[in-house]
Design an enzyme around this catalytic site. Structure first.
Site, PDB file in Angstrom:
ATOM      1  N   ASP A  96       0.842  -1.185   0.000  1.00  0.00           N
ATOM      2  CA  ASP A  96       0.000   0.000   0.000  1.00  0.00           C
ATOM      3  C   ASP A  96       0.885   1.246   0.000  1.00  0.00           C
ATOM      4  OD1 ASP A  96      -2.140   1.768   0.496  1.00  0.00           O
ATOM      5  OD2 ASP A  96      -3.163   0.252   1.718  1.00  0.00           O
ATOM      6  N   ASP A 197      -2.871   4.671  -2.538  1.00  0.00           N
ATOM      7  CA  ASP A 197      -3.836   5.349  -1.686  1.00  0.00           C
ATOM      8  C   ASP A 197      -4.289   6.679  -2.315  1.00  0.00           C
ATOM      9  OD1 ASP A 197      -5.043   5.333   1.057  1.00  0.00           O
ATOM     10  OD2 ASP A 197      -3.940   7.215   1.254  1.00  0.00           O
ATOM     11  N   GLU A 248      -6.767   3.704  -5.596  1.00  0.00           N
ATOM     12  CA  GLU A 248      -7.942   4.048  -4.808  1.00  0.00           C
ATOM     13  C   GLU A 248      -8.415   5.416  -5.279  1.00  0.00           C
ATOM     14  OE1 GLU A 248      -9.508   4.673  -0.247  1.00  0.00           O
ATOM     15  OE2 GLU A 248      -7.649   5.557  -0.920  1.00  0.00           O
ATOM     16  N   HIS A 322     -10.885  -1.633   4.980  1.00  0.00           N
ATOM     17  CA  HIS A 322     -10.645  -1.150   6.344  1.00  0.00           C
ATOM     18  C   HIS A 322     -11.287   0.206   6.625  1.00  0.00           C
ATOM     19  CE1 HIS A 322      -7.848   0.790   3.733  1.00  0.00           C
ATOM     20  NE2 HIS A 322      -7.564   1.656   4.672  1.00  0.00           N
ATOM     21  N   ASP A 323     -11.906   0.811   5.612  1.00  0.00           N
ATOM     22  CA  ASP A 323     -12.583   2.107   5.807  1.00  0.00           C
ATOM     23  C   ASP A 323     -14.100   1.961   5.810  1.00  0.00           C
ATOM     24  OD1 ASP A 323     -10.121   3.462   5.689  1.00  0.00           O
ATOM     25  OD2 ASP A 323     -10.264   3.719   3.508  1.00  0.00           O
TER      26      ASP A 323
END
Ligand code: TEU
Ligand code: CA
Length: 551
Positions: A96, A197, A248, A322-323
């Site tokens: 990431d 990200d 993302e 995870h969000d």
């Protein structure tokens, strides 16, 4: 070499995955020790969220050093061991990369703050308005202004996320070179995938007040974004065959995604977009309670499936990360139809055109956290908004209700391994509380149960490899207007697939425009499926069925 169209990615949030030394934090050794479990599921890649040196203000999305492992997670040797052991099992690692911003503790930012002009130019410092207020009215995604005043310079710096996450200045070529260096470093370590990200926020446009919103229209899919991505590709991962990349894309447009993830555009392999996960927001406002709009959800999913296919671009398909809250709590039923609804939701995603992502614990049907006190929450965004909501006049109990639904901590509670204290995640005190339902929902029990959610995911993952129509087929929606059913068709050469799913906890009958003649049931979440006649099917609560035919 792996074909990303036949691959499935498993996302690990290492902090909450498995703790091997009892300090309450999951670690890299913990991931290594659970590789056989991941292998059993059948995935091809593991996406690891950041484990680089970080003050952990945003759980590692605030990077202090891109080249070193945070000691909380282990050492570089632990990482190399993990990569080697994964490889042995046919699994590659996807790292990431957080390049929209760094931590304020990063050496570059520290130098910038000390007045070093070279490093000040790595970030976005601006003078305030003539009255001294912030340069623009943009809001941070975590609440409050996106600008932080630095008295020594009488200037502000931009932070689209937490104040401890200053945005990098991608207009500066030196910054772009630094970023390339980081990617090459990890490529040399054998890393075969990268997740970038909020990468569509790196190119800032005009710095103007937004009279229509929070400022995102000025920096989302910004003016130089495609240029920067092509450059990154050309200078780094594009030089080696077989590296997969996913961007993302926050609040992106589909037109931009045709290019980000286009077959011939030399940017990225695929994109995450989040439009389908805002159907329980009010516009872009997440901190509200509104029921999920099923019609809208279906429309967005269908439009992206079709649009990306027609434009030769590739989606990452997912419900969880995870969000996001846990999908079985969000769109399914964590009570009576827990198992059926979790399987139904998985069916929809795993038969789509795109690369499926499974977030740790999703394959067990893990549910929302169920926290009832603010002291249980750890996420900076949740804690900020708990305060902001009450400042806006909401009662404390209403603020709690909103957090229980929308908090990112819903997905960050530790992995539930077995019926032991703290779900077997740690022998110490976990950094965030384990969900109290671990005695009922845990990996050990599901591995022993043939009919478990885990084994259903395993089967879906296997199907993508066995049936070309799932990996490569065209997409056609079957019934846009039905208020309860999602149905679509995939076609590839002589192969056809029909996916039919009841999104609700009631019986429904569904009439297809297509015939079921000659189709066999490939998978379903009930023992037997009732096909009434060649075009009519009865669906029980949350029933999903996949029909297949080869001519
Ligand atoms: O998230 C980007 C992002 O904008 C959201 O998913 C965000 O969490 C949401 O809008 C808040 O309501 C990425 C990471 O996945 C996230 O964990 C980080 O906090 C964020 O970037 C900053 O690096
Ligand atoms: Ca640990």
């Amino acid at each position: 070499m792996k074909d990303f169209k036949k691959s499935v990615v498993y996302q690990i949030y290492p902090k909450s995955f498995y703790d091997t030394n009892g300090d309450g934090f999951g670690d890299l050794k913990g991931v290594t020790s659970k590789l056989d479990y991941i292998k059993e599921l059948g995935v091809d890649y593991i996406w690891m969220t950041p484990f680089f040196v970080s003050p952990q203000k945003d759980n590692g999305y605030d990077v202090e050093n891109y080249y070193e492992i945070d000691p909380r997670y282990g050492t570089m040797e632990d990482f190399e061991e993990l990569a080697k052991e994964a490889k042995k099992r046919g699994i590659d690692l996807m790292l990431d990369m957080v390049f929209n911003h760094t931590s304020d503790q990063h050496e570059w930012f520290q130098k910038a703050l000390s007045g070093d002009e070279k490093y000040k130019n790595y970030y976005i410092f601006k003078k305030g308005k003539p009255d001294g207020s912030a340069p623009t009215n943009w809001e941070s995604k975590f609440g409050g202004s996106a600008w932080q005043y630095v008295p020594e310079f009488d200037e502000y710096y931009l932070h689209l996320f937490d104040v401890s996450q200053p945005d990098l200045n991608w207009e500066n070529e030196e910054v772009r070179k630094e970023v390339q260096k980081v990617i090459r470093f990890w490529m040399k370590k054998g890393v075969k995938g990268f997740r970038f990200d909020v990468i569509n926020l790196i190119s800032k446009g005009e710095f103007e007040d937004d009279d229509q919103g929070d400022g995102r229209r000025f920096y989302t899919d910004g003016p130089n974004i495609h240029k920067y991505l092509r450059e990154l590709n050309e200078q780094t991962f594009g030089q080696e065959e077989g590296i997969i990349t996913v961007g993302e894309m926050s609040s992106t447009s589909m037109e931009n995604c045709f290019q980000y993830a286009g077959e011939d555009s030399h940017e990225l392999s695929m994109v995450f977009n989040f439009h389908h996960l805002k159907v329980d927001f009010m516009g872009n406002e997440k901190w509200v309670l509104v029921p999920a709009d099923f019609g809208k959800l279906k429309q967005i999913l269908f439009d992206w499936q079709k649009g990306m296919a027609d434009n030769h671009a590739w989606n990452a398909v997912f419900w969880c990360n995870h969000d996001q809250p846990r999908v079985v709590s969000r769109f399914g039923d964590e009570g009576m139809y827990w198992k059926q609804s979790a399987k139904m939701l998985a069916t929809i995603i795993h038969c789509f055109r795109g690369t499926p992502y499974v977030y740790q614990g999703e394959e067990l049907g893990m549910t929302n956290a169920g926290f009832t006190d603010i002291s249980q929450y750890q996420d900076v965004e949740s804690i900020n908004h708990f305060r902001i909501l009450q400042e806006k006049g909401l009662t404390q109990s209403d603020a709690y209700r909103i957090l229980q639904i929308h908090s990112r901590d819903n997905s960050r509670t530790p992995m539930q391994w077995e019926k032991k204290e703290h779900g077997g995640f740690t022998t110490g005190t976990p950094w965030i509380e384990v969900n109290r339902n671990y005695e009922r929902i845990n990996a050990k029990e599901e591995l022993e149960d043939k009919d478990s959610i885990f084994h259903y995911y395993q089967q879906l993952i296997r199907m993508r490899k066995e049936y070309d129509v799932i990996a490569y087929g065209d997409f056609e929606e079957l019934d846009r207007n039905h208020p309860k059913v999602i149905a679509y068709k995939r076609t590839y050469g002589t192969e056809q697939l029909q996916v039919i799913a009841n999104f609700y906890g009631v019986d429904v009958e569904w009439k297809s425009s297509q015939s079921f003649n000659g189709f066999e049931v490939l998978i379903g979440n009930y023992d037997e499926t009732t096909i009434e006649d060649d075009k009519k099917i009865s669906l029980r609560p949350y029933e999903a069925v996949v029909l297949y035919k080869k001519e």
